[in-house]
Design an enzyme around this catalytic site. Sequence first.
Site, short mmCIF file in Angstrom:
data_model
loop_
_atom_site.label_atom_id
_atom_site.label_comp_id
_atom_site.label_asym_id
_atom_site.label_seq_id
_atom_site.Cartn_x
_atom_site.Cartn_y
_atom_site.Cartn_z
N SER A 1 -13.46 -31.83 33.23
CA SER A 1 -13.76 -30.71 34.11
C SER A 1 -14.03 -31.19 35.54
O SER A 1 -14.40 -32.34 35.78
CB SER A 1 -14.98 -29.94 33.60
OG SER A 1 -14.79 -29.58 32.25
N1 SAH Z 1 -16.51 -31.10 29.51
C1 SAH Z 1 -15.30 -31.76 29.04
C2 SAH Z 1 -14.22 -30.70 28.98
C3 SAH Z 1 -13.06 -31.05 28.16
S1 SAH Z 1 -11.82 -29.77 28.08
C4 SAH Z 1 -14.95 -32.86 30.01
O1 SAH Z 1 -15.33 -32.75 31.17
O2 SAH Z 1 -14.28 -33.83 29.64
C5 SAH Z 1 -12.41 -28.83 26.70
C6 SAH Z 1 -12.40 -29.51 25.37
O3 SAH Z 1 -12.69 -28.51 24.38
C7 SAH Z 1 -11.06 -30.12 24.95
O4 SAH Z 1 -11.25 -31.49 24.68
C8 SAH Z 1 -10.67 -29.35 23.68
O5 SAH Z 1 -10.03 -30.13 22.71
C9 SAH Z 1 -12.02 -28.84 23.19
N2 SAH Z 1 -11.97 -27.66 22.32
C10 SAH Z 1 -11.16 -26.58 22.42
N3 SAH Z 1 -11.41 -25.71 21.42
C11 SAH Z 1 -12.41 -26.26 20.67
C12 SAH Z 1 -13.10 -25.84 19.50
N4 SAH Z 1 -12.81 -24.70 18.86
N5 SAH Z 1 -14.09 -26.64 19.01
C13 SAH Z 1 -14.39 -27.83 19.63
N6 SAH Z 1 -13.77 -28.26 20.74
C14 SAH Z 1 -12.78 -27.51 21.25
#
Ligand code: SAH
Length: 198
Positions: A49
Site C-alpha cells: 500500500s
Molecule cells: N497492507 C498490505 C496490503 C497488501 S494488498 C501491504 O502494504 O503490503 C492486500 C492483500 O490482501 C493481498 O496480499 C491479498 O492477497 C490479500 N487478501 C485479499 N483478499 C483476502 C482475504 N479474503 N483474506 C486474506 N487476505 C486477503
Amino acid sequence: MPFADLELTDQRVKAVLCKIPRDQFVPEEYRSYAYENIPLPIGYGQTISQPYIVGLMTELLSLKPTDRVLEIGTGSGYQTAVLAELAAQVYTIETIEPLAKSAQEILTRLGYDNISFRVADGYFGWEEASPFDAILIAAAAEEVPPPLKKQLANGGRMVLPIGAPGKTQTLWRIIKQNDRFIEENKGLVRFVPFTRRG
Ligand code: SAH
C-alpha cells in the site's frame, strides 16, 4: 527523513513510518522507489500500500499499546510492522501463502515477536483470538464481513475500504458501541479486491 512530510495528524504514526525500512518489504527491482509515497507491485497481482494510506488507516484505528489487532491482507507485511510497533499483539491473515511466508520471514528478521500469522480467508476472522480492539482490512470488499463485526470488541475500531473492485472505494471507520455500529466515511481510496478462497 522519508515520509516526514506526509499529512498525518498522529505524530506517533508518523514516527513509526519514518523508522520502518520500507525497502525491506519491496521486491528488489522496485527498491529504488521504496521511499516514494506510492503503492508498488509485490507479485501475485498484489501491491504494497501507499505509505500515506497505511498511515491514515493506522491513525484512524487510534491504537493503544495494550491493544490486540487483527489485520486482513498481510501482503508484504509492511502495514503489519506499523501495527506491531503501536499495539501489543497483531494477528494477520493472508490468502496467498508465498506472500504470508515472505512477510513472516522479513518481520522475524526485523525482530518483531508480537505477530501471529495465518494463511486463510480473512472473511472468517480469527475467532479464537477475538475480541479485537482494532481490525484493519487492506482489500476492498462489497460489504463488511459479518464475522469480523462480531469479533470487534466493545469500543473497538475497524477501518476498511468498501466498494466494487477495479474502481475507487470508500474508506470507512466503524466503531462498535454496545450493540450499535457507528460508521464514518473517510473519503475515496483504491485497493486490490478482497478475494474469497477455500
Ligand atoms: N497492507 C498490505 C496490503 C497488501 S494488498 C501491504 O502494504 O503490503 C492486500 C492483500 O490482501 C493481498 O496480499 C491479498 O492477497 C490479500 N487478501 C485479499 N483478499 C483476502 C482475504 N479474503 N483474506 C486474506 N487476505 C486477503
